[in-house]
Motif scaffolding. Sequence first.
Motif, short mmCIF file in Angstrom:
data_model
loop_
_atom_site.label_atom_id
_atom_site.label_comp_id
_atom_site.label_asym_id
_atom_site.label_seq_id
_atom_site.Cartn_x
_atom_site.Cartn_y
_atom_site.Cartn_z
N ILE A 189 0.86 -1.17 0.00
CA ILE A 189 0.00 0.00 0.00
C ILE A 189 0.90 1.23 0.00
CG2 ILE A 189 -1.81 1.26 1.22
CD1 ILE A 189 -2.71 -1.45 0.07
N MET A 190 0.76 2.07 -1.02
CA MET A 190 1.62 3.25 -1.17
C MET A 190 0.77 4.47 -1.51
SD MET A 190 4.77 1.68 -3.46
CE MET A 190 3.66 1.15 -4.78
N ASP A 191 1.31 5.64 -1.18
CA ASP A 191 0.65 6.88 -1.57
C ASP A 191 1.60 8.04 -1.36
OD1 ASP A 191 -1.53 9.17 -1.49
OD2 ASP A 191 -2.56 7.34 -2.09
N ASP A 192 1.41 9.11 -2.13
CA ASP A 192 2.24 10.30 -1.98
C ASP A 192 1.82 11.13 -0.77
OD1 ASP A 192 3.70 9.67 -4.24
OD2 ASP A 192 2.37 10.80 -5.58
N GLN A 193 0.55 11.02 -0.39
CA GLN A 193 0.02 11.82 0.71
C GLN A 193 -0.34 10.91 1.88
OE1 GLN A 193 -0.08 15.18 0.81
NE2 GLN A 193 0.90 15.17 -1.22
N PRO A 194 0.17 11.16 3.07
CA PRO A 194 -0.17 10.31 4.22
C PRO A 194 -1.58 10.58 4.72
CG PRO A 194 1.22 12.13 4.92
CD PRO A 194 1.14 12.22 3.42
N PHE A 195 -2.10 9.62 5.47
CA PHE A 195 -3.38 9.77 6.16
C PHE A 195 -3.08 10.39 7.53
CE2 PHE A 195 -6.66 7.88 9.02
CZ PHE A 195 -7.79 8.42 8.42
N MET A 196 -3.59 11.59 7.77
CA MET A 196 -3.18 12.36 8.94
C MET A 196 -4.07 12.16 10.16
SD MET A 196 -0.48 13.70 7.79
CE MET A 196 -0.12 14.67 9.25
N LYS A 197 -5.16 11.44 10.01
CA LYS A 197 -6.08 11.29 11.13
C LYS A 197 -5.63 10.16 12.07
CE LYS A 197 -9.97 13.27 8.62
NZ LYS A 197 -11.35 13.10 8.09
N PRO A 198 -6.21 10.10 13.27
CA PRO A 198 -5.78 9.09 14.24
C PRO A 198 -5.90 7.67 13.71
CG PRO A 198 -7.15 10.74 15.31
CD PRO A 198 -7.23 11.01 13.84
N THR A 199 -4.85 6.89 13.91
CA THR A 199 -4.79 5.52 13.42
C THR A 199 -4.22 4.61 14.50
OG1 THR A 199 -4.42 6.30 11.16
CG2 THR A 199 -3.90 4.00 11.61
N LEU A 200 -4.87 3.48 14.70
CA LEU A 200 -4.44 2.50 15.69
C LEU A 200 -4.11 1.19 14.97
CD1 LEU A 200 -4.11 1.39 18.63
CD2 LEU A 200 -6.58 0.88 18.56
N PHE A 201 -2.88 0.72 15.12
CA PHE A 201 -2.48 -0.60 14.66
C PHE A 201 -2.47 -1.53 15.87
CE2 PHE A 201 -1.08 1.93 11.17
CZ PHE A 201 -1.05 1.09 10.06
N ILE A 202 -3.12 -2.68 15.74
CA ILE A 202 -3.13 -3.69 16.79
C ILE A 202 -2.46 -4.93 16.23
CG2 ILE A 202 -4.54 -5.12 18.32
CD1 ILE A 202 -6.73 -3.00 18.15
N ARG A 203 -1.41 -5.39 16.89
CA ARG A 203 -0.68 -6.55 16.40
C ARG A 203 -0.65 -7.65 17.45
NH1 ARG A 203 4.60 -7.08 18.31
NH2 ARG A 203 5.10 -8.41 16.55
#
Length: 260
Positions: A189-203
């Motif tokens: 998954i790639m993009d020039d513009q990041p996603f700036m909103k709150p993000t939670l990764f659960i591993r």
Amino acid sequence: MQLHYREMGAGSPLVILHGLFGTADNWQTLARRWSERQRVILVDLRNHGRSPHTPEHTYELMSQDVLELFDSLQLTNVTLLGHSMGGKVAMRFALDHPEKLERLVVMDIAPRLSDMRHQDEILAGLNAVNLSTLQSRQEADDALARYIPQVDVRQFLLKNLYRRDDNSFAWRQNLTALTTNMSRIGAEIMDDQPFMKPTLFIRGGKSDYISPEDKLYGIPQLFPNSQVETIPDAGHWVHAEAPDRVFELVDAFARQSDSI
């Protein structure tokens, strides 16, 4: 494409995307708990569950499928949660349509490329089940067991097996399309513009789907407003192995303000 979905509860929406070979039904238990506090929408992604089957299976198309569902349900300010393949769909959607989301939750997957060789035995087992002559679920389990020794993995896969009206067996998932497109399912998954909103990764602490390098480099580049929470005793199916902890983490995160 009109995706199949089910919903429960009321309030701010939480949309859940399952992983490879999964269905919306895999999330029912946790969804019922979350639905006591908010509206929960469980989605079958294309080529899975009761959603349409197509030869194409890419993250760009699946992101578009999710957008069509959001538009048809007039969803805004959404918390989007995805596990594994569904996590990559969720990341792709967040990068494509950040205005649709309030926050993002990604379960045990990183944005990096995967060669998907770990799925070879599962694909071999599924393709070894001869649906045209199959007489029982036990017979299907025996065919899978020649390739997949783990009983829990076989039980998970067999949830996709059902009887048609003529009493013959069929898979809920589009096995041909998934087999053909497996390299695309592993795509980065790639993009020039990041996603700036709150993000939670659960591993899961016993899983290698999110590596130390992912936490340091890959994830922050695309999701700079993110945090990674590890559940030590869980593997890749973290929501099935540690449901109480997953419930708590997602519930708390969904109630936070716009900053982590």
